[in-house]
Enzyme design. Structure first.
Site, PDB file in Angstrom:
ATOM      1  N   GLU A  96      21.715   3.594   6.296  1.00 31.92           N
ATOM      2  CA  GLU A  96      21.330   4.510   7.367  1.00 31.92           C
ATOM      3  C   GLU A  96      22.074   4.283   8.681  1.00 31.92           C
ATOM      4  O   GLU A  96      22.261   5.228   9.451  1.00 31.92           O
ATOM      5  CB  GLU A  96      19.813   4.384   7.617  1.00 31.92           C
ATOM      6  CG  GLU A  96      18.942   4.828   6.451  1.00 31.92           C
ATOM      7  CD  GLU A  96      19.113   6.300   6.142  1.00 31.92           C
ATOM      8  OE1 GLU A  96      19.185   7.112   7.086  1.00 31.92           O
ATOM      9  OE2 GLU A  96      19.203   6.649   4.935  1.00 31.92           O
ATOM     10  N   SER A 371     -41.048  10.815 -18.384  1.00 38.91           N
ATOM     11  CA  SER A 371     -41.810   9.580 -18.622  1.00 38.91           C
ATOM     12  C   SER A 371     -41.108   8.335 -18.116  1.00 38.91           C
ATOM     13  O   SER A 371     -41.691   7.245 -18.166  1.00 38.91           O
ATOM     14  CB  SER A 371     -42.106   9.439 -20.112  1.00 38.91           C
ATOM     15  OG  SER A 371     -42.996  10.454 -20.543  1.00 38.91           O
TER      16      SER A 371
END
Length: 791
Positions: A96, A371
């Protein structure tokens, strides 16, 4: 000669004119550019933002430190330059900005080269920006291509170079730059592409990442592997040109195979546990706000077990798929797994597929538990001192409702079981017997116990409460069952252990919140009854061959089916149903939910100790005979063991072993066996008048032997009237066992309301309070049986 000078003079004059014009244009251009630069410079943003931390992703970790989710606007995790491999730093610089350590923010050579490229391509081509310029652009400017932006970029780069050292600039750049796939910064990129931290990257991996910066989408190894490889060759060549690599090292890298992480592991919300993450998000958002949560770089450490999470998800998916294959009309479900000792949420599956439905049925859905709610009733009864041998009547019953209609509950099998013990009633989920028990202890007491154990949803104290008529969530049911598993200690559900900022400063920290809500004896008796559900009751499909307990739950029309079960170390709840509340095809708690639970728990406990619950000192075991609740004497044809809270176990032997009782003057009873006198008592209700209480001789009871023992009934007098409760009192031989049978008669219907054995004292006296709970059709529902007339 004259002709030659004549020819040169116009040419020289033209050159001079061109130079003058060029100089003028240059001066004018420079002036214009300077003016433009001054104008742009006056509008530049402050570079004070260099000292402001960058937007950081919030990371969520499982209990073992594995990353399970990231929350972000920009998926970034900043690290110091010291944790970035030197070879990666050189790869980025060589690619870069080769002159990075030699310029002051601007590379004139790069600018000229970029200018010629722009002219050649007749536009604004990317390139020419130093690392410092790129950092300035990323921090302060947009990516729009224009002369104005380029000038601003140059000016800001100069200011950045004055403020920061080269290493500080490089560190900020490596933490800011975009690598594609949602990854900002080298640390996140290393995790996304290679599943490892940046400091562990190899040379080949470092080169691959460096090559992505210029065009991350174009050169993505996930989408375009050939382009990624070509770009990698370019980066390697530049490193060779700059002297950071040898040709031999380049050749070695090119022959190295790169292994990438799975695509998609890029930090979106809920990488591996979306339903669990969706559970903790509201808490985090409330505490820290959106800005901090998605930009502040929080570190969230949770209780999640990624292995259990994956196994729970697989079990639920397989269970639903198999149910659909069998045409059972099952489409959704949920699972919650807790450690009952700490309350840690180990797994949470809120639905079949998070991508299809983000609604979390584990904690957002309120459903009737059927239940599965009964254990709270039986816990209340045991806390009241009721033994597991207490007899409950399972026979037809009706209750008047406010709308004038009658409610006539029935058992699931549409059969009547007569007198059953509390243990049998719970193990086999007998509805009517349980309702009678609830009427006796009071619905309000059951509500109080359920809330005390961890049910947080509102509960209405109605007789249908024990049948699961109130809506609850899977999470609260699992948490409440954890009280049984932990010996009576409630541990509040806990999902978040610690939260820190990205520097490691602790913002909050949590430890298990525990409190004793049941005695160890009550918890142990309940656990033992729920073990019976799995071993021989409605939940046998959940029997996994190790100590485990649980309860099934099924609602009317098969709209909801549950199984909540536990071992000493894990408690898990499975809910199965449909979002539109449509009925399933005869799916009950003991089928699909119990099967899913067993499939999960077998894998979850495979590597764990097969521990059993230690029996508290306050629990005593006895061998009983049949269903009498009395001790088994020699010759008992149906002996079985039972547990009691120490001090409440029976001391009387059951001598009704199916043979005639000894008669006066007959053979002497065996040692330890007391003689028995049968006392039948019947209650015949009149219309609009007190009940008629009648006592009779022993021969009135079928099978009883007349004159077996002397027996005098002093209370009640034969044919007397009164209200319930009433006292049965009399005398017989010292130490004899009195067998009292209470019958309720209406016309031809005869219901046995009590069947008890009691031992006379030394003087031969005995007394028993008859307080029946039987209620005949046509009467009014009672909540306080001691205050109402019976029937």
């Amino acid at each position: 000669m004259r002709g030659r000078r004549t020819w040169q003079w116009p040419f020289l004059r033209a050159v001079v004119v061109c130079c003058v014009i060029g100089a003028i244009l240059t001066v004018v251009g420079v002036g214009v550019l300077m003016g433009e630069a001054l104008t742009i410079g006056s509008r530049l943003p402050s570079i004070d933002a260099l000292d402001t931390p960058s937007s950081e992703a919030t990371r969520i970790y499982a209990a073992d430190g594995q990353l399970i989710a990231s929350l972000y606007q920009e998926n970034r995790e900043s690290i110091p330059l010291s944790r970035v491999p030197h070879i990666l730093q050189r790869a980025v610089i060589d690619t870069e900005d080769a002159d990075f350590y030699r310029h002051h923010g601007i590379s004139l050579r790069a600018v000229v080269r970029a200018g010629f490229r722009d002219l050649r391509e007749k536009g604004y081509a990317e390139g020419g920006s130093t690392i410092t310029q790129q950092l300035a652009r990323n921090l302060f400017l947009t990516s729009a291509k224009s002369i104005e932006r380029k000038i601003a970029e140059l000016l800001l780069a100069v200011q950045v170079e004055r403020r920061l050292t080269k290493d500080e600039i490089l560190e900020r750049y490596l933490n800011q730059v975009y690598f594609g796939e949602g990854a900002y910064g080298v640390e996140t990129a290393a995790q996304v592409y290679f599943g490892k931290p940046a400091q562990d990257l190899t040379l080949a991996q470092s080169v691959q990442l460096a090559g992505l910066i210029q065009a991350p989408s174009h050169d993505s190894p996930f989408e375009h592997p050939s382009r990624a490889h070509a770009r990698m060759v370019e980066v390697l060549q530049r490193m060779v040109d700059q002297g950071d690599l040898t040709s031999r090292e380049m050749a070695t890298v090119l022959h190295t195979s790169l292994h990438f992480a799975d695509k998609g592991n890029t930090g979106f919300v809920g990488i591996r546990a979306p339903y669990f993450v969706s559970y903790i998000l509201p808490m985090l958002r409330q505490r820290y706000g959106e800005e901090v949560l998605y930009k502040g770089g929080l570190r969230i450490y949770t209780t999640l077990d990624v292995t259990l999470q994956a196994e729970a998800e697989a079990a639920l998916r397989h269970g639903v798929d198999e149910a659909l294959r069998r045409h059972l009309s099952v489409h959704q479900g949920a699972i919650v797994v807790l450690d009952p000792r700490t309350g840690y949420i180990r797994a949470m599956i809120g639905g079949y597929d998070f991508q299809e439905s983000k609604f979390n049925r584990a904690w957002q859905a309120h459903r009737q538990p059927g239940s599965a709610f009964k254990p709270f009733l039986y816990t209340t009864a045991i806390m009241r001192g009721y033994p597991l041998t207490k007899m409950l009547l399972d026979a037809p019953i009706e209750f008047a409702q406010p709308n004038g209609k009658l409610w006539a509950p029935q058992d699931f099998d549409h059969a009547w079981h007569g007198l059953v013990t509390m243990r049998y009633a719970l193990e086999n989920s007998i509805n009517v017997a349980s309702i009678r028990l609830e009427e006796e202890v009071g619905p309000e007491a059951v509500v109080e116990v359920a809330h005390w154990m961890g049910i947080t949803s509102p509960l209405q104290p109605v007789l249908s409460l024990t049948l699961g008529s109130n809506d609850v969530t899977v999470l609260e049911m699992v948490s409440a069952y954890g009280v049984f598993a932990s010996g009576g200690v409630r541990s509040a559900p806990l999902a978040i252990l610690k939260v820190t900022d990205w520097h490691g400063k602790v913002l909050e920290e949590h430890v298990p919140l525990r409190k004793v809500v049941l005695s160890p004896e009550v918890a142990y008796l309940m656990t033992d009854m729920l073990r019976g559900v799995v071993l021989r009751g409605t939940g046998t499909a959940a029997n996994i061959g190790i100590p485990a307990a649980g309860k099934t739950g099924t609602t009317d029309d098969y709209r909801n089916a549950w199984f909540i079960g536990f071992t000493p170390s894990l408690v898990a709840g499975v809910y199965i149903g449909n979002d539109d509340d449509s009925p399933m095809n005869h799916v009950v708690g003991g089928s699909v939910p119990a099967g899913v639970w067993a499939a999960f728990m077998k894998r979850a406990t495979a590597d764990q100790p097969k521990d059993d619950w230690p029996q508290p000192d306050g629990i005593a075991g006895q061998i009983l005979c049949g269903t009498s609740g009395l001790l088994a004497a020699p010759g008992c044809v149906r002996p079985h063991s039972e547990l009691f809270v120490r001090g409440t176990e029976p001391e009387i032997f059951d001598l009704t072993d199916g043979r005639p009782d000894p008669v006066e003057g007959g053979p002497t009873p065996s040692a330890g066996r007391a003689p028995v006198a049968d006392l039948p008592v019947s209650v015949q209700p009149g219309v609009g008048q007190p009940a008629v209480v009648q006592g009779g001789p022993p021969a009135a009871v079928p099978g009883a032997t007349a004159g077996a023992l002397p027996l005098i009934i002093t209370v009640p007098r034969e044919g007397s009237s009164g209200t319930v409760p009433f006292l049965v009192q009399g005398t017989t031989r010292s130490g004899a066992v009195v067998h009292i049978v209470v019958l309720s008669e209406i016309g031809a219907q005869r219901i046995q309301a009590a069947d008890v054995f009691m031992q006379a004292d030394q003087a031969g006296g005995f007394a028993y309070e008859v307080s029946p709970w039987v209620r005949h059709a046509g009467g009014e529902a009672r909540h306080h049986r001691h205050r109402d007339r019976w029937p």
